[in-house]
Design a protein around this motif. Structure first.
Motif, PDB file in Angstrom:
ATOM      1  N   GLU A 174      -0.173   0.608  12.210  1.00 44.56           N
ATOM      2  CA  GLU A 174      -0.725   1.962  12.352  1.00 44.56           C
ATOM      3  C   GLU A 174      -1.168   2.115  13.794  1.00 44.56           C
ATOM      4  OE1 GLU A 174      -4.057   2.398   9.679  1.00 44.56           O
ATOM      5  OE2 GLU A 174      -4.545   0.292   9.822  1.00 44.56           O
ATOM      6  N   GLU A 180     -15.766   2.130   6.101  1.00 46.12           N
ATOM      7  CA  GLU A 180     -15.143   1.382   5.000  1.00 46.12           C
ATOM      8  C   GLU A 180     -15.014  -0.104   5.335  1.00 46.12           C
ATOM      9  OE1 GLU A 180     -11.201   2.703   3.796  1.00 46.12           O
ATOM     10  OE2 GLU A 180     -10.846   0.736   2.902  1.00 46.12           O
ATOM     11  N   ILE A 181     -15.593  -0.932   4.488  1.00 50.91           N
ATOM     12  CA  ILE A 181     -15.481  -2.379   4.695  1.00 50.91           C
ATOM     13  C   ILE A 181     -14.662  -3.010   3.566  1.00 50.91           C
ATOM     14  CG2 ILE A 181     -17.666  -3.021   3.519  1.00 50.91           C
ATOM     15  CD1 ILE A 181     -18.170  -4.929   5.939  1.00 50.91           C
ATOM     16  N   GLN A 233      -2.210  -8.321  -2.253  1.00 51.52           N
ATOM     17  CA  GLN A 233      -2.698  -7.919  -3.581  1.00 51.52           C
ATOM     18  C   GLN A 233      -1.658  -8.049  -4.697  1.00 51.52           C
ATOM     19  OE1 GLN A 233      -4.197  -3.876  -3.973  1.00 51.52           O
ATOM     20  NE2 GLN A 233      -3.350  -3.866  -6.040  1.00 51.52           N
ATOM     21  N   GLU A 256       0.823  -1.215   0.000  1.00 53.57           N
ATOM     22  CA  GLU A 256       0.000   0.000   0.000  1.00 53.57           C
ATOM     23  C   GLU A 256       0.856   1.263   0.000  1.00 53.57           C
ATOM     24  OE1 GLU A 256      -3.529  -0.024  -0.280  1.00 53.57           O
ATOM     25  OE2 GLU A 256      -2.837  -2.010  -0.850  1.00 53.57           O
ATOM     26  N   GLU A 311      -8.885 -11.011  -0.574  1.00 52.93           N
ATOM     27  CA  GLU A 311      -8.540 -10.185  -1.734  1.00 52.93           C
ATOM     28  C   GLU A 311      -8.695 -10.947  -3.041  1.00 52.93           C
ATOM     29  OE1 GLU A 311      -5.327  -7.077  -0.853  1.00 52.93           O
ATOM     30  OE2 GLU A 311      -4.630  -8.818   0.266  1.00 52.93           O
ATOM     31  N   ARG A 367      -0.625  -4.374  10.083  1.00 51.96           N
ATOM     32  CA  ARG A 367      -0.398  -2.932   9.901  1.00 51.96           C
ATOM     33  C   ARG A 367       0.002  -2.294  11.222  1.00 51.96           C
ATOM     34  NH1 ARG A 367      -4.528  -1.281   5.066  1.00 51.96           N
ATOM     35  NH2 ARG A 367      -4.023  -3.187   3.896  1.00 51.96           N
TER      36      ARG A 367
END
Ligand code: 4AD
Ligand code: MG
Length: 483
Positions: free
Chosen positions: A235, A406-407, A212, A170, A250, A233
Motif C-alpha cells: 500500500e 488501530e492496533i 490468518q 485480506e 495472529e 503490503r
C-alpha cells in the motif's frame, strides 16, 4: 583459545564484582581526560547504562588511549573497584586495553550529541549504538518474548504460516508479486497475458499479507494457535504508522465467539505491556523522559495528557471501552468536532469507513482510553467475517489505542459454508481456488475467531516513538529498501 570471556555491563549493575579482575568489551561513548587520568564511558548494548573505565596513563600507553575515541571498540582488562565519583557505585580500573576497532573521529557520524531521528534513519546501520535505539530494540525484544510466553503459557501452538502464497487473504489487492520469470521477456499465453504456468510455482504467487487463512486451518485441528511472522503490503501510504514489511501476531481459536475474542485480545495486550513495564524499567524510564522532552516541542492541543509510563500503566489497569461501530458513528456525528467541521472527512452517514482522525478522536478525546469497536458494516470489512443477523454488519472488532489508532483487527469467522461462499461470490473472491479454506467449513466446522496485532504499532505504543520507522531495525517503506 576462546575469545569471549567477558562480563556483560548489565551484570555489573546486578551482581557484586568488587575486587574481581574482569574483561569488558564494548564501544566508547565518550572519553574525558586530564593530566592524571582518562575516563571512558563504555557501552556494550546489554543495558542503557554506560560503565566507567578509569585509565591511568602510567599504566596504559598514551598513543593507545588516543585511539579510544567515540565509537571505537575496546577490550579492557581491569579490576572492579568501588567508585569515588558520583554517578556510579563501581568502576573498572584498567590494567590493559586493546583497541578492537578504531573509529576515525573525522568520519564517524555518531558524535556524542543529540542527532535527529531523521538523520539516524539515514544511518540505520549505526543507530543501534545510540541510547534511544538501544532502548527501543531491547524493549522490542522483551515484547516479542512476552508474546511467545503469553501464548505458550495458555497452551496455544506457534504455527509458521507460509510467506509465499497464492492468495490475498485480506482481498485488498495490495500484494507484492513473487516470480522468477524474466520481466523483460515473460512467456505469454495465446491471448497475450503472462503465462504463469511457466513460473516457478506454475501459478501466480505473492508475499503474504496475513497468515490468518492458514492459521484458521491449523486451529481447526490444534484448537488454539498463533502466528508471529513478517507480512507484506504494497500500500502506497507514507504515514507514521504504515510499513511495507511489518510483523504481525495472529492468534486463531476454535470454539471462540466474538466476545471470547475481545476478552483474549484485551487480556493479551495488558499482559505484554505489563511484561515490558516489569522487565524494561531502565529503558522505559529513559524513553519516558525522551517522550516528555519531545512533547514540549508540540502544540499545546497535540500534547498527550499522560506521560509514557503513566499511559502504559493506565492501559494495564483499566477496562477497554467496548462499543459498536453504529454507536461510534452516532458519537462522531454528534460531536462538536464534526459540527465545527474540524474533521478532514466529516462523518455524515452510517456505512462510511472510519479514518484515523475519527479513531483518534474516539480514543483520545471522547473516551480517553483504549476502545474496542465491534460490528462494522460488512461492505467495509473482509469476506471471512461472520455475518450478523441484521444482514448489514459483521462480527468484526478493531482495537484502537491512544496515539496509535488501530492496533488490532480481528473477527469471529464465518463458519457457515453457504453464507461464506455467497459472500465470497459477492466480493469476487475465487471460491474454486480457495477449496482448501472452504473444506474447513465442509468438514467439522465450528465457531472460531481470531485477530491480528501489528507488532510495530505495539512497540510504538510501548516505547512512545512517534514514527513506525523507528521501531523496526531496517524499515521498508515506499522508496526505501536500504540496508
Ligand atoms: O486489520 P488487518 O489488515 O487484519 C488482518 O490482516 C487480519 N487477517 C488479522 C486477523 O484477523 N488475523 O491488520 C491487522 C493489524 C492492524 O490492526 C495493524 O495493527 C497492523 O496489522 N497493520 C500494519 N502495521 C504496519 N504497517 C501496515 N501497513 C499495517 N497494516 C496493518
Ligand atoms: Mg484492519
Amino acid at each position: 583459545m576462546a575469545f569471549n570471556k567477558r562480563v556483560k555491563i548489565q551484570e555489573l549493575f546486578t551482581q557484586d564484582y568488587v575486587g574481581k579482575e574482569i574483561v569488558l568489551m564494548g564501544w566508547v561513548r565518550t572519553k574525558r581526560s586530564n593530566k592524571n587520568v582518562s575516563f571512558i564511558a563504555l557501552n556494550d548494548g546489554s543495558t542503557i547504562k554506560n560503565y566507567q573505565i578509569v585509565a591511568d596513563p602510567n599504566q596504559i600507553d598514551e598513543e593507545l588511549l588516543k585511539k579510544a575515541t567515540t565509537g571505537a571498540c575496546l577490550k579492557i582488562k581491569g579490576t572492579v573497584v568501588a567508585s569515588q565519583g558520583a554517578g556510579q557505585s563501581t568502576e573498572l580500573v584498567a590494567s590493559h586495553i586493546e583497541v578492537l576497532g578504531e573509529a576515525d573521529a573525522e568520519k564517524y557520524p555518531l558524535q556524542p550529541k543529540k542527532h535527529s531521528l531523521e538523520f539516524l534513519r539515514e544511518i540505520a546501520h549505526l543507530r543501534m549504538r545510540t541510547n534511544t535505539f538501544g532502548a527501543v530494540f531491547r524493549v522490542r525484544h522483551a515484547l516479542a518474548f512476552a508474546v511467545h510466553k503469553y501464548f505458550n503459557d495458555k497452551g496455544f501452538f506457534y504455527i509458521h504460516t507460509p510467506i509465499i502464497t497464492a492468495s490475498d487473504a485480506e482481498g485488498a489487492g495490495e500484494t507484492f508479486k513473487v516470480t522468477t520469470l524474466d520481466l523483460k521477456n515473460p512467456p505469454l499465453t495465446e491471448d497475450g497475458s503472462i503465462n504463469y504456468k511457466e513460473d516457478f510455482f506454475e501459478r501466480e504467487t505473492n508475499l503474504t499479507v496475513s497468515g490468518q487463512l492458514e492459521g484458521e486451518l491449523a486451529a481447526m485441528g490444534l484448537g488454539e494457535i498463533y502466528t508471529f511472522g513478517p507480512t507484506f503490503r504494497a500500500e502506497n501510504s507514507n504515514t507514521a504508522r504504515h510499513l511495507a514489511e511489518f510483523w504481525m501476531i495472529e492468534p486463531e481459536m476454535a470454539f471462540y465467539d466474538a466476545e471470547d475474542n475481545q476478552n483474549l485480545a484485551e487480556d493479551f495486550l495488558k499482559y505484554v505491556i505489563n511484561y515490558a513495564l516489569e522487565n524494561c524499567q531502565d529503558d522505559l524510564e529513559f524513553l519516558d523522559k525522551r517522550a516528555a522532552e519531545e512533547e514540549t516541542s508540540k502544540k499545546a492541543d497535540q500534547r498527550s495528557e499522560l506521560g509514557l509510563l503513566e499511559r502504559l500503566k493506565f492501559v494495564v489497569n483499566n477496562d477497554f471501552e467496548r462499543l459498536t461501530y453504529t454507536e461510534a458513528i452516532d458519537i462522531l456525528k454528534n460531536s462538536n468536532h464534526n459540527k465545527k467541521k474540524k474533521f478532514q472527512y466529516l462523518v455524515e452517514s452510517w456505512g462510511v469507513d472510519l479514518q484515523s482522525e475519527h479513531e483518534r478522536y474516539l480514543v483520545e478525546k471522547h473516551f480517553k482510553k483504549p476502545v474496542i469497536l465491534t460490528d462494522y458494516p460488512k461492505e467495509i470489512k473482509a469476506f471471512y467475517m461472520r455475518q450478523n443477523d441484521d444482514g448489514k454488519t459483521v462480527a468484526a472488532m478493531d482495537i484502537l489505542f491512544p496515539g496509535i489508532g488501530e492496533i488490532v483487527g480481528g473477527s469471529q469467522r464465518e463458519e457457515r459454508l453457504e453464507k461464506l461462499t455467497q459472500r465470497m461470490e459477492e466480493m469476487h473472491i475465487p471460491t474454486e481456488e480457495m477449496w482448501w479454506y472452504l473444506d474447513t467449513r465442509r468438514f467439522g466446522a465450528t465457531p472460531h475467531a481470531g485477530f491480528g496485532l501489528g507488532f510495530e504499532r505495539l512497540v510504538q505504543f510501548v516505547t512512545g516513538m512517534g514514527n513506525i520507522r523507528d521501531v523496526i531495525a531496517f524499515p521498508r517503506t515506499p522508496g526505501h529498501a536500504e540496508f
